[in-house]
Design a protein around this motif. Sequence first.
Motif, PDB file in Angstrom:
ATOM      1  N   VAL A  73       0.817  -1.216   0.000  1.00 23.84           N
ATOM      2  CA  VAL A  73       0.000   0.000   0.000  1.00 23.84           C
ATOM      3  C   VAL A  73       0.848   1.263   0.000  1.00 23.84           C
ATOM      4  O   VAL A  73       0.345   2.355  -0.289  1.00 23.84           O
ATOM      5  N   TYR A  80       0.574   2.893  -3.344  1.00 26.62           N
ATOM      6  CA  TYR A  80      -0.614   3.736  -3.539  1.00 26.62           C
ATOM      7  C   TYR A  80      -0.394   5.106  -2.892  1.00 26.62           C
ATOM      8  O   TYR A  80      -0.739   6.159  -3.459  1.00 26.62           O
ATOM      9  N   PHE A 118      -2.678   9.103   5.139  1.00 22.35           N
ATOM     10  CA  PHE A 118      -2.680   7.851   4.388  1.00 22.35           C
ATOM     11  C   PHE A 118      -1.266   7.291   4.262  1.00 22.35           C
ATOM     12  O   PHE A 118      -1.041   6.081   4.402  1.00 22.35           O
ATOM     13  N   ALA A 164      -0.246   3.701   5.725  1.00 22.22           N
ATOM     14  CA  ALA A 164       0.265   2.677   4.809  1.00 22.22           C
ATOM     15  C   ALA A 164       1.613   2.150   5.281  1.00 22.22           C
ATOM     16  O   ALA A 164       1.865   0.941   5.267  1.00 22.22           O
ATOM     17  N   ARG A 213      -8.275  -6.074   4.161  1.00 23.23           N
ATOM     18  CA  ARG A 213      -7.972  -4.658   4.387  1.00 23.23           C
ATOM     19  C   ARG A 213      -7.176  -4.066   3.225  1.00 23.23           C
ATOM     20  O   ARG A 213      -7.347  -2.883   2.901  1.00 23.23           O
ATOM     21  N   VAL A 232      -8.921  -0.754   0.772  1.00 24.67           N
ATOM     22  CA  VAL A 232      -8.375   0.565   0.432  1.00 24.67           C
ATOM     23  C   VAL A 232      -9.030   1.110  -0.829  1.00 24.67           C
ATOM     24  O   VAL A 232      -9.429   2.277  -0.886  1.00 24.67           O
ATOM     25  N   ALA A 249      -9.511   5.721   3.256  1.00 23.91           N
ATOM     26  CA  ALA A 249      -8.531   4.705   2.860  1.00 23.91           C
ATOM     27  C   ALA A 249      -7.505   4.494   3.967  1.00 23.91           C
ATOM     28  O   ALA A 249      -7.083   3.367   4.241  1.00 23.91           O
ATOM     29  N   LEU A 254      -6.804   0.958   6.892  1.00 22.79           N
ATOM     30  CA  LEU A 254      -5.552   0.302   7.279  1.00 22.79           C
ATOM     31  C   LEU A 254      -5.307   0.354   8.784  1.00 22.79           C
ATOM     32  O   LEU A 254      -4.341  -0.204   9.277  1.00 22.79           O
TER      33      LEU A 254
END
Length: 788
Positions: free
Chosen positions: A640, A643, A673, A677, A702, A706, A777, A781
């Motif tokens: 992640v 992302y 985020f 992440a 999970r 996202v 998002a 997490l």
Amino acid sequence: MAIDGTRSTAAYSRFAEEMDIDSDAVEVNTRGGPEESGKLGFIKVCLLARWKLWGVMVLCLLSFLFGFLLTHVMVTSCVKEPGTNPPTPQMSSNGSTEDHQGEGRKFSEVLASHINVHHFKYFLQQFTMHNNTMSHESGSDGSNYDARDIEKTWKAQGFDVTSKIYKVQLTRPNITERSSLVITGGAQPEFNITPDNQEKESLVLPPFTVNSPSGDIDPAAPIFIDYGMAKDFEYLKKEGDLSVEGRVCVFKLGMVQTPILVQRCAEHGGVGVIAFPDPADYANGQGYPNGNSLPSNAFIRDNASPLFGDPRTPSLPSSGGVVDDTNYNITLLPTMIISADDAARLLSVMSFPVAPLEWIGGLSLDGEDAIYNVGSSQSGFQDNGQRMKMSVRNEQVLKDITNVFGTIRGSTEPDRYIIFGCHRDSLTPGAVEPGTGMAVFMELTRLVKQLQLKGWFPRRTIIFASWDGGDDGHIGSTEWVEENKEILNQRAVVYINLDEAVSGQNSFAAEGSAIFAKSILQAISEVNSPDPDMEGQTVLDNWKIKNPGTNEYQLRPLGVNSDATPFLHIAGVPSVDLKYTYSKNGKHIPRYPLWHTSLDTVHYVETFIDTDWQKHRAMTEIAGRLLLMYADDIVLPVDVNDYATVIESYYLKLQETYPDFNLDQLERAVNKFKDAASKFHSSFIQQIDVKNDLQVREANDRLVAVERAFLSSDEKGHMYPQLRHMIYGPSSIGAYEAEGLSPLSYALHLANSTTYEIHEQRLQVVLSSTSVAVEKAANALLVDGLFT
């Protein structure tokens, strides 16, 4: 078996019944322990009493058991029953994510070795030519024939095969009364354009524009507006004080998507649209069949509507003739796409002034450069006696379209779906799109069967989907997603699209969610480059050379031009579109030169795109490696952090482009985020116990959640209606390429270019919606008590 080990007593949905997938979740296997030690003591007593007799008997028994076990091991190593769980790799002490990989990766080289390049031409011919007896547009006999053939093939391969039929509205050209553009009067001879196929004996439908309404515009006063950019309309107003009101807008294709051209023309008071491919963009050498460029007499088909799916039922599936009384504010105008030759004649007889130098392209008239006139007079023509009549003759028909599904049930997580899709219909021969996609798609299904014969069965359920209605606005895929969006939202892991697998010789490209960054980078680093000048190097090496300076972790954003669109924007399924691309060399061309023309043939593919079928081979291997990763890795091959990096880059680009706007709210969300992440990857993913089924299940759910978090509750500022994903979407200028943070970029573009208060208000709404989506998002997490 439910996730806690209990068995559910009911099928979870009509979707499961149709797809023939059980509702079992993760199965936790238990085994009995060793026998009680007292039994061993009893045996010792007996052996001591009659040790010779017992000794002989024990030797015989051991010999029998040894033979039985040896035979059992040899057999089970060759034949693996469906539904059995693969061995679980042991977790190393350092938490390496290599232990997250499944048994499927061991079959990657086996898959690659079984690719047969001779199959690609066979499949290509099978799904485009039909022995020259029928066309294969959606709902046609040809498309239905292909559906039945796919069903037979997949059943023979052992897949669970089902189909789904929807009755939908399609636009088709009126065959008896054709669309036309006629200029009469004055000193010039009559000029009559009737779009037709270049190949007069072709079985494909005559050229027309999907979802264009029928109508007569008489007189039709044309006005030329270059590519239809916002600045082009501004030029007409500021420099020439020319009004579009009541006029027919004439555009060059390629820079702005056709639906956006129609919308912009309507917003400025226009009543019709004429568009054409300019040779300056579409011609790069000789025209086909002498070269791979678009001939000047070719006609392109496109879609005039920004909606996707059945136009009668946006946001609802076409089940039982349901019609949605939607409030989508869509204005459709009679739209006609003409050839470059016809455009040269039209622009040359239109009235002065001559277009600005930057508007002039490569049109030719009688061997000379054609004049690009804007058409300032009331009639639009130089000769006051001339007038033009524009007649569009389309029909709206109801047709049954058929989606076909081939399913392989997962052994351990049957309620998690890895979906591969490709539409099979085409308004033209469609050898590149979707023909090359179907060739790769069908070879991939054959290879999966070969792997099953060698003992591999996927951890998760694999669904192969052959869509109908792709060229009419992704209708088949959209209706299916709309019908099953709740189930897909809960259970679909990824969607991988192959519609246009091989469109050129340039390089590999992927358009989609950044969730795929890690797996795609891994896959293309393991596949040999199909470029004959790069022997011994990989697809990744080729990609880096053809795209210098590009960050390989940043896939291209996903737009609205493939069947991946409904999966991402309606159900929030991580989606990607894979292809080997045509080199545009900086020109404004949407896809590849012969896209949606009757010249898109097998001959074109094997002569100018993939003469040795090695690009098809490479794309099949890439798709196959991705399939093995996502279907069988214990922990999904997702980082992640990729992302987070991508979203941050999108934000920084917007901040640089629009420095006068305050984006602090988004900056805070992006930082949250990024932090979430990083902690999730280091504190959870890298520390996961792969033998703990529940922990693995949580991690994977999970990771996929996202993507779902980026969906807004409704359409928040996208250029196209129906779109809900706040990260990906079409470009803010309406280009065919997509853009990161698409709705926010569009809102900033509007607020920056106009002084309307409504655009400022819209910007604040979209900025808040985007920031909330990124924060959601991040929250996906985070779990209570996980971090301190």
